[in-house]
Design a protein around this motif. Structure first.
Motif, PDB file in Angstrom:
ATOM      1  N   GLY A  25      -4.140   2.097  -5.337  1.00  0.00           N
ATOM      2  CA  GLY A  25      -4.680   0.982  -6.112  1.00  0.00           C
ATOM      3  C   GLY A  25      -3.634   0.130  -6.800  1.00  0.00           C
ATOM      4  N   ASN A  26      -2.473   0.678  -7.139  1.00  0.00           N
ATOM      5  CA  ASN A  26      -1.401  -0.104  -7.748  1.00  0.00           C
ATOM      6  C   ASN A  26      -0.585  -0.725  -6.625  1.00  0.00           C
ATOM      7  OD1 ASN A  26       0.680  -1.189  -9.223  1.00  0.00           O
ATOM      8  ND2 ASN A  26       1.609   0.768  -9.744  1.00  0.00           N
ATOM      9  N   LYS A  27      -0.693  -2.008  -6.446  1.00  0.00           N
ATOM     10  CA  LYS A  27       0.007  -2.670  -5.343  1.00  0.00           C
ATOM     11  C   LYS A  27       1.510  -2.679  -5.610  1.00  0.00           C
ATOM     12  CE  LYS A  27      -3.882  -5.522  -4.053  1.00  0.00           C
ATOM     13  NZ  LYS A  27      -4.404  -6.877  -3.912  1.00  0.00           N
ATOM     14  N   PHE A  28       2.269  -2.072  -4.696  1.00  0.00           N
ATOM     15  CA  PHE A  28       3.718  -1.994  -4.826  1.00  0.00           C
ATOM     16  C   PHE A  28       4.373  -3.308  -4.403  1.00  0.00           C
ATOM     17  CE2 PHE A  28       3.294   2.791  -3.808  1.00  0.00           C
ATOM     18  CZ  PHE A  28       3.070   3.084  -5.136  1.00  0.00           C
TER      19      PHE A  28
ATOM     20  N   GLY B 297       5.736  -2.575  -9.172  1.00  0.00           N
ATOM     21  CA  GLY B 297       4.431  -2.992  -8.679  1.00  0.00           C
ATOM     22  C   GLY B 297       3.875  -4.120  -9.514  1.00  0.00           C
ATOM     23  N   TYR B 298       2.630  -4.428  -9.298  1.00  0.00           N
ATOM     24  CA  TYR B 298       1.982  -5.522 -10.001  1.00  0.00           C
ATOM     25  C   TYR B 298       1.303  -5.057 -11.285  1.00  0.00           C
ATOM     26  CZ  TYR B 298       2.855  -8.238  -5.823  1.00  0.00           C
ATOM     27  OH  TYR B 298       3.467  -8.899  -4.786  1.00  0.00           O
ATOM     28  N   GLN B 299       1.416  -3.772 -11.597  1.00  0.00           N
ATOM     29  CA  GLN B 299       0.854  -3.249 -12.838  1.00  0.00           C
ATOM     30  C   GLN B 299       1.985  -2.838 -13.756  1.00  0.00           C
ATOM     31  OE1 GLN B 299      -1.981  -0.220 -11.811  1.00  0.00           O
ATOM     32  NE2 GLN B 299      -3.283  -1.630 -10.695  1.00  0.00           N
TER      33      GLN B 299
ATOM     34  N   GLU C 164       0.795  -1.237   0.000  1.00  0.00           N
ATOM     35  CA  GLU C 164       0.000   0.000   0.000  1.00  0.00           C
ATOM     36  C   GLU C 164       0.823   1.282   0.000  1.00  0.00           C
ATOM     37  OE1 GLU C 164       1.140   0.469   4.136  1.00  0.00           O
ATOM     38  OE2 GLU C 164       0.665  -1.331   3.032  1.00  0.00           O
ATOM     39  N   SER C 165       2.138   1.208   0.298  1.00  0.00           N
ATOM     40  CA  SER C 165       2.904   2.456   0.343  1.00  0.00           C
ATOM     41  C   SER C 165       4.405   2.233   0.254  1.00  0.00           C
ATOM     42  CB  SER C 165       2.593   3.230   1.639  1.00  0.00           C
ATOM     43  OG  SER C 165       3.100   2.545   2.761  1.00  0.00           O
TER      44      SER C 165
END
Length: 160
Positions: free
Chosen positions: A126-129, A146-148, A106-107
């Motif tokens: 929203g973009n999971k780090f 991240g996952y994106q 989250e951060s």
């Protein structure tokens, strides 16, 4: 001791003779062998560890949502960095070893080693780090994985 879990990462940069008496052997072997060292933590294990660059005096270790800073010379924890709400997945030091970035889903938090305070934070929105790395030529840039598909880049502002 054999592990039956995946060990996500490790860093032997800056190991001193005190931690690894085989360092001269490692130099001769050109780091072709896998070396494991045991560091005991007061409250369980650690999922991510990183030595401070250049001197290797400090070791950052993440366990759950907390990052501990250990002084290698005295074998004592010097700082406890708290503020993440979820597990810390990644740690990285700036090139000088003055700042430490910690990443949870989250951060991302940037910590000052001199004060032990969080001096900058970026929420994931929203973009999971997952990971981070300081740019080798531009030390004030922190790239966050991240996952994106997109990679957020945090330009560091060193103000307390």
């Amino acid at each position: 001791m054999l592990h039956n879990q995946v060990i996500p990462s490790g860093n032997i940069q800056g190991i001193r003779h005190k931690l690894c008496p085989l360092i001269s052997t490692l130099r001769r072997m050109n780091f072709s062998a896998l070396v494991m060292a045991t560091v005991r933590f007061a409250s369980g294990g650690s999922t991510n560890v990183r030595f401070q660059p250049r001197t290797g005096q400090f070791l950052a270790a993440a366990a759950d949502n907390v990052v501990s800073i250990f002084d290698v010379e005295t074998d004592r924890r010097t700082q406890l960095l708290q503020g993440h709400n979820t597990e810390v997945h990644s740690l990285c030091w700036d090139a000088n070893g003055d700042f430490l970035a910690s990443v949870s889903q989250e951060s991302v938090r940037l910590w000052s080693l001199s004060s032990g305070e969080c001096i900058n934070e970026l929420s994931s929105s929203g973009n999971k780090f997952h990971s981070c790395v300081f740019h080798p030529n531009f030390p004030a840039l922190l790239v966050i994985g991240g996952y994106q598909v997109s990679f957020p880049i945090l330009k560091l502002i060193y103000s307390c």
